[in-house]
Scaffold this motif. Sequence first.
Motif, PDB file in Angstrom:
ATOM      1  N   LEU A 536      39.629  43.330  30.657  1.00 17.70           N
ATOM      2  CA  LEU A 536      39.167  41.949  30.719  1.00 17.70           C
ATOM      3  C   LEU A 536      39.787  41.299  31.941  1.00 17.70           C
ATOM      4  CD1 LEU A 536      37.639  39.553  29.474  1.00 17.70           C
ATOM      5  CD2 LEU A 536      39.700  39.036  28.141  1.00 17.70           C
ATOM      6  N   ALA A 537      38.929  40.728  32.785  1.00 17.96           N
ATOM      7  CA  ALA A 537      39.399  40.062  33.996  1.00 17.96           C
ATOM      8  C   ALA A 537      38.642  38.758  34.165  1.00 17.96           C
ATOM      9  CB  ALA A 537      39.195  40.953  35.222  1.00 17.96           C
ATOM     10  N   VAL A 538      39.263  37.820  34.883  1.00 18.07           N
ATOM     11  CA  VAL A 538      38.644  36.535  35.201  1.00 18.07           C
ATOM     12  C   VAL A 538      38.713  36.361  36.717  1.00 18.07           C
ATOM     13  CG1 VAL A 538      38.660  34.048  34.846  1.00 18.07           C
ATOM     14  CG2 VAL A 538      39.342  35.578  32.984  1.00 18.07           C
ATOM     15  N   ALA A 539      37.585  36.582  37.385  1.00 17.98           N
ATOM     16  CA  ALA A 539      37.545  36.405  38.832  1.00 17.98           C
ATOM     17  C   ALA A 539      37.531  34.920  39.142  1.00 17.98           C
ATOM     18  CB  ALA A 539      36.306  37.078  39.419  1.00 17.98           C
ATOM     19  N   GLY A 540      38.473  34.492  39.992  1.00 13.79           N
ATOM     20  CA  GLY A 540      38.606  33.072  40.315  1.00 13.79           C
ATOM     21  C   GLY A 540      39.793  32.432  39.625  1.00 13.79           C
ATOM     22  N   ALA A 541      40.624  33.247  38.976  1.00 11.11           N
ATOM     23  CA  ALA A 541      41.813  32.740  38.288  1.00 11.11           C
ATOM     24  C   ALA A 541      42.932  33.762  38.421  1.00 11.11           C
ATOM     25  CB  ALA A 541      41.509  32.467  36.819  1.00 11.11           C
ATOM     26  N   ASP A 542      44.140  33.348  38.024  1.00  9.22           N
ATOM     27  CA  ASP A 542      45.275  34.262  38.055  1.00  9.22           C
ATOM     28  C   ASP A 542      45.031  35.446  37.123  1.00  9.22           C
ATOM     29  OD1 ASP A 542      46.501  32.593  39.803  1.00  9.22           O
ATOM     30  OD2 ASP A 542      47.902  31.713  38.358  1.00  9.22           O
ATOM     31  N   GLU A 543      45.687  36.548  37.433  1.00  9.26           N
ATOM     32  CA  GLU A 543      45.483  37.769  36.654  1.00  9.26           C
ATOM     33  C   GLU A 543      45.962  37.602  35.213  1.00  9.26           C
ATOM     34  OE1 GLU A 543      46.206  41.588  38.879  1.00  9.26           O
ATOM     35  OE2 GLU A 543      47.207  40.186  40.199  1.00  9.26           O
ATOM     36  N   LEU A 544      45.269  38.285  34.302  1.00  3.61           N
ATOM     37  CA  LEU A 544      45.611  38.199  32.888  1.00  3.61           C
ATOM     38  C   LEU A 544      46.695  39.186  32.491  1.00  3.61           C
ATOM     39  CD1 LEU A 544      42.042  37.902  31.295  1.00  3.61           C
ATOM     40  CD2 LEU A 544      43.584  36.067  32.014  1.00  3.61           C
ATOM     41  N   GLY A 545      46.801  40.306  33.188  1.00  4.20           N
ATOM     42  CA  GLY A 545      47.694  41.368  32.733  1.00  4.20           C
ATOM     43  C   GLY A 545      47.198  41.935  31.418  1.00  4.20           C
ATOM     44  N   PHE A 546      45.931  42.356  31.399  1.00  2.00           N
ATOM     45  CA  PHE A 546      45.251  42.691  30.144  1.00  2.00           C
ATOM     46  C   PHE A 546      45.887  43.875  29.421  1.00  2.00           C
ATOM     47  CE2 PHE A 546      42.032  45.088  27.805  1.00  2.00           C
ATOM     48  CZ  PHE A 546      41.618  44.121  26.908  1.00  2.00           C
ATOM     49  N   ASP A 547      45.964  43.735  28.090  1.00  2.53           N
ATOM     50  CA  ASP A 547      46.366  44.803  27.187  1.00  2.53           C
ATOM     51  C   ASP A 547      45.384  44.758  26.013  1.00  2.53           C
ATOM     52  OD1 ASP A 547      47.513  46.263  25.057  1.00  2.53           O
ATOM     53  OD2 ASP A 547      49.528  45.963  25.872  1.00  2.53           O
ATOM     54  N   PRO A 548      44.739  45.882  25.638  1.00  2.00           N
ATOM     55  CA  PRO A 548      43.737  45.840  24.560  1.00  2.00           C
ATOM     56  C   PRO A 548      44.254  45.258  23.257  1.00  2.00           C
ATOM     57  CG  PRO A 548      43.643  47.935  25.712  1.00  2.00           C
ATOM     58  CD  PRO A 548      44.849  47.222  26.232  1.00  2.00           C
ATOM     59  N   ALA A 549      45.562  45.364  23.012  1.00  2.00           N
ATOM     60  CA  ALA A 549      46.108  44.862  21.758  1.00  2.00           C
ATOM     61  C   ALA A 549      46.448  43.381  21.822  1.00  2.00           C
ATOM     62  CB  ALA A 549      47.360  45.655  21.375  1.00  2.00           C
ATOM     63  N   VAL A 550      46.428  42.788  23.000  1.00  2.00           N
ATOM     64  CA  VAL A 550      46.741  41.367  23.168  1.00  2.00           C
ATOM     65  C   VAL A 550      45.438  40.603  23.195  1.00  2.00           C
ATOM     66  CG1 VAL A 550      47.794  39.634  24.669  1.00  2.00           C
ATOM     67  CG2 VAL A 550      48.875  41.881  24.393  1.00  2.00           C
ATOM     68  N   VAL A 564      34.237  30.415  37.180  1.00  2.00           N
ATOM     69  CA  VAL A 564      34.899  31.720  37.168  1.00  2.00           C
ATOM     70  C   VAL A 564      33.932  32.763  36.616  1.00  2.00           C
ATOM     71  CG1 VAL A 564      37.215  30.771  36.928  1.00  2.00           C
ATOM     72  CG2 VAL A 564      35.883  31.305  34.874  1.00  2.00           C
ATOM     73  N   THR A 565      34.208  34.014  36.927  1.00  2.00           N
ATOM     74  CA  THR A 565      33.392  35.121  36.431  1.00  2.00           C
ATOM     75  C   THR A 565      34.184  35.899  35.393  1.00  2.00           C
ATOM     76  OG1 THR A 565      32.277  35.310  38.572  1.00  2.00           O
ATOM     77  CG2 THR A 565      32.084  37.177  37.072  1.00  2.00           C
ATOM     78  N   ILE A 566      33.634  35.995  34.188  1.00  2.00           N
ATOM     79  CA  ILE A 566      34.278  36.741  33.107  1.00  2.00           C
ATOM     80  C   ILE A 566      33.786  38.188  33.177  1.00  2.00           C
ATOM     81  CG2 ILE A 566      34.768  36.805  30.653  1.00  2.00           C
ATOM     82  CD1 ILE A 566      35.602  34.204  32.091  1.00  2.00           C
ATOM     83  N   ILE A 567      34.732  39.138  33.246  1.00  2.00           N
ATOM     84  CA  ILE A 567      34.390  40.551  33.419  1.00  2.00           C
ATOM     85  C   ILE A 567      34.998  41.340  32.267  1.00  2.00           C
ATOM     86  CG2 ILE A 567      34.426  42.504  35.025  1.00  2.00           C
ATOM     87  CD1 ILE A 567      35.123  40.488  37.235  1.00  2.00           C
ATOM     88  N   PRO A 568      34.240  41.563  31.187  1.00  2.00           N
ATOM     89  CA  PRO A 568      34.756  42.375  30.084  1.00  2.00           C
ATOM     90  C   PRO A 568      34.322  43.834  30.221  1.00  2.00           C
ATOM     91  CG  PRO A 568      32.773  41.241  29.377  1.00  2.00           C
ATOM     92  CD  PRO A 568      32.959  40.922  30.861  1.00  2.00           C
TER      93      PRO A 568
END
Length: 939
Positions: A536-550, A564-568
Motif C-alpha cells: 500500500l502506497a500513497v503517491a503525493g504523501a510521505d511514505e507509509l512504511g507498509f506492513d501487511p499486519a499493520v 494523492v494516488t492510492i496504490i494498493p
Amino acid sequence: MSVLARWRSGWSRVGWAVVVVCLGAAALLGSTAPVVVAAEKDLASGDGQVQDFGDISDVPKTVVNRVIDDADGSVERYRFDLSSPQSVEVVLRLLTANADVFLEDADGEVLGSGTELGRSDERFSLTLAAGTYGVRVESSGSVRYRMKLKVTEPVGDPVGKSTTESPVDSETGDDPQPEADTGTDTGTDPVEAWTAVLDVGANEDGAGYSRWAQFGSLTPVLFEVDGSSYDVILLAEIAGGLYLGLRRSLDTEFMLEINGEQFVGSQSQVPNGLPLRGTYWWPTDGVLSGSVGSTAAVSLSAGTDSLGERGAAPPGAWFSQIPGFHDGTSEFSLRVSFDESDLGVTTALLTDALVVTGGSLVTVSEVSPVGRTWELDVAPDGPGDVTVSLVAASDCVSVTSVCSADGRMLRNTPQATVDGPATTTRLASLNVGSLTLSPAFDPEVTLYSISAPSGTQQVTVKADPAHPSGVVVVSPEDAKSGVAGHQIALEEGAQTVVGVKVVAGGGAERTYWVVIDVPGHNPDVLGVRPPTLNGLAVAGADELGFDPAVTRYETSADAGVDTVTIIPARHDTGATVQIVTVQGNDPTLAPSYDDSDLNQDGHQSALASDGDTLVLVIVTSADEQRQQIYVVLISQQASGQQATTKNAGYRSVIGNDKGLGSPRSVVVYNKADTRQSTLPVLASLALTEATISPAFAAGTTEYTAEVDGDVGVVTVSASTPTGVTYLITPTDADTETEGHQVALAESQPGGEPTETAIAIVARNAENAVETYTITVTRAPPPITIPPEGCELQQLEEQDDGTLTHSGQWPLSCQSILRFPQWRSDHPAGRTRTGNAHFYELTLTQQTDVRITVESHHPRKGPSSTHTVVRDADGALLKHHFNHVNFNNEECLCVFAIKCAPRAYVDVSLEAGTYYIEVVQHYSADGRRRTSTTEVEFKS
C-alpha cells in the motif's frame, strides 16, 4: 595566383565575415582572465553592398554574428560561390527579435526562405548547382542574429543556375560589388611546426584543454617556430568560440587545424585581459564541444609574414557560482561578472536587464570594485527549473545598455539555469527485468503496472537517475544483496508494489511506483484469516512504511499537493479492493467512492482544502466472506512548513508475509509530529446485537464482535462530544428502522465464519478526522442433512461387502460444498454449488473406509467429482477432489487443494454416524450424467 589567393584557397575557414558572439568562464581562461570576444568587422547593410564569402565549396561552416541597429529595420546581403554542386543548410538563430532569411540565385530568384514569426530559429536546406548565390537577411526593427552556412555532400538533384554571375539587388537593380579583400599576404607557404593529440575534456563552461581549469589533455604542449619555443596553456571551445592561449606571442601568420578544420591567425581577434602574451579567438560551432570524451588531431603551420594588428573585442559577461540545483522553495545565489570595468553597470540596470524565468530576482549587490562582479539572490516560484538571463540593449543609449566608453556593446547574452526538483528527481531509465512496463517508461509518469508470467518468483529492478545529484532507493529490500541489481521477491497469485525513489540534492524526492501482478493460485490466503494487502502506497504523501499486519497509518501530503494516488496491491488477486475518501472540511462527511480523475492511473483521492483527509481501503476476500479495513489519515503540511526531508535509506517491507494470520495490529502513526490539530473522539460506541471487545474507551479505535449465524444485521450506535460529528460505513441497510443497520456477510452452512468490517468516522471543528473500526464475526448456521431439495440416497450392500449406489445426478439437489471460483457452462456462468448425492453411514467400530465416486456422460465421457465426509453435525472431515485429468494446477487454482493421483479417498472413522456428500460440477447437461458411489470397508 597571388599569395593572398593561396592563403584564401589553402587556409579557407569561415569565409571573410568573422563575426561571432562568445561567452566563456573565468575559471576556464584563468583566474585573472575574463573572457573577451573579438570586435566585429564592419559589414554592409541596406546600402546595396554585399559581404562576399568567396568559394565555400570546401568550407564546412561559415558563421556570421551581426547586429542591425536601425529601429526601422534593414536588409543585409551576403554572397558565396560554389565551384561544384553542394548541399547548403542556411541557419538563422540566437535572434533577439523577428528576422527572415532568403536564399537567391544569381538572377535574384528566391530558392528557399525562413520566415518563422518572433525569435524562432530559421532553418532550411537545398542542394545547389555550381554557381553564385546570395543570402538576404531582413528585419523590421533592430535585431541581433547569428547566420550559419553549413556545406555538406550533395543529396538529390541540384537547383539553381550553373553560373558565376553576381546576384542583382532585387530592390535597386544594381549589380553590387564585393568588398575589398582584407586578408593577409604572407609571402610564403606555411610550414608545419606542431602536431599534437588532444583528449577533449570539459566542464560546465567549455570543452577542450585548459591547464588553468584542469580538464582535457594535450600532448605535446610545446612547439618551436624560427627557434622560439611556445607553450600551449589553453585550447578550448567556449560558447561558440575557439580560444588559443600561448605563453609567448606568435606574431607571424599561422594556421591552426583541428580534425581538418582550419583557423587562420590573421582572422583571429584579441580576447581582452587574458593573462598571456599570445591570445587568439575564432568563431566556432561544435569543433570541440561535440567531441567531449574523444581525441582530436591538432596541428599548427607557420608562415613568415607579420601577423598584423588585430581588433579588440567588445566586452563580455558570464555567470559563475551557479548552484547545481534548488529545492523549490529556498532562495539561492549566483554571480554575474564582466570582463571589463567601467561599463556603466548599476544595480538598477541589472534589475531591469536580468530576466528570471521560473522565479524572481530578490536582490542585486556589488561584490567587486567598478562593477565587474555582482551577486544575485533568486527565489524559485516552484519545483521547475529557474533560468537567469542578462538581456542587455542592442545599443549604447538605452537604460539596459552595457557598453565601454569607446562604444563597444556587450557582445553576448549570458544565461544560467538552476535545475529544480522537477528535473533533479527524474529517472533516466527504469527496467524491471525483461518485463514490459505499462505504460511505456516516461520520466514524467510515476505509476506503472506489470503482468509477470505465472511462476515468476523474482525480478531485478534497475533504475538510473537523470540528474547527477540524484540517488535511487528501491523498496522493498533487496532479496539477494549479493546479486547485481536490486532483486524483488514475488508471490504467485499476488501483487507486489515496488517503490523506486529518487532523492536529489537538498532532499527533494520523487517516487516511481510499479505494481507487479503474478497470476496463479494463492492458497495461503484462504481460510479464516482476514484478507490482507501485499502493498500500500500513497503517491503525493510521505511514505507509509507498509506492513501487511499493520492496518492504520498517518502521513502528511507533500507541499502543494491537492490530490494523492492510492496504490494498493492485493495479497490474493481474487480479492477486491474498495477505496473510500472522506474530507475533513466537509461538514456532512459525505464519503466519495469514485476515482476523482479517471484519466490518471491508480485511484485518485482529492484532499481536503483545509484539514485532514481520511482514506479507507476495504479489502474483501474472493469468497466475499471476510473483510479488512486499512485506514490512512492524511494531513496537510502546516502553513510555511518546508517539505519534509525523507530518509533516503528507508526501505519498506512490501511483499513479505510478516504478520499474516497474527492478531490485528495496534495503531501506527508515522508522521504524528506534523499534526497541527487534535484528533476527534467518540463518547460511546456499541452494537445492539453483540458486545464489542475490548470495552469502549475513547482512545481505543479497533474493536471486534461475534454474533450467531442466524444474526444477519447489526445496529451500530454512537455518540460524540459537542462539536464532533460522525459517519458510519457501509451505508444504512434499512433506513426505515431506527439506528444504522449494517448487513453482515452471509455465512454458509458448514462453512467458515464470515467477517464484516464497519468504520465509524468522526470529525471535529478543526476539520480533523479519526476512524473507529468494528470487525463483526458471524458464525456459520448449523448444517441440515440432507439440505432442502435433497434426500438421503440408500447405499445397497453387495455380495463382496461393499455398499454402492448408482443413478443420475439430481438437478434439484445442490451441494453444501461451495467454492466461489467454480465456473461452468450454466447460464449463470459463476456457480458456487454442484449437483449432489447424500448418504448416511453408521459404523459400530473404528473402520478404515475407501470411497470411490465415478461420473460419466454418455457422449463426453468421465467428469470430475468431489467427495466430502462429514460428521453427525455436518462438520467437514475430509474433502477429496477427483479431477478427471488429475490436473493439479487446476485443483490448486480453483479449489486451493491438491489433486490426489487416484480416483478414491481413504478415511479412518471411529464408531458413529457420518454423512457422505458426493458432488459433480454444476452444468446445464447434468441430467444426462450418471454416477456410481462405492463404499469399501478395509480390514
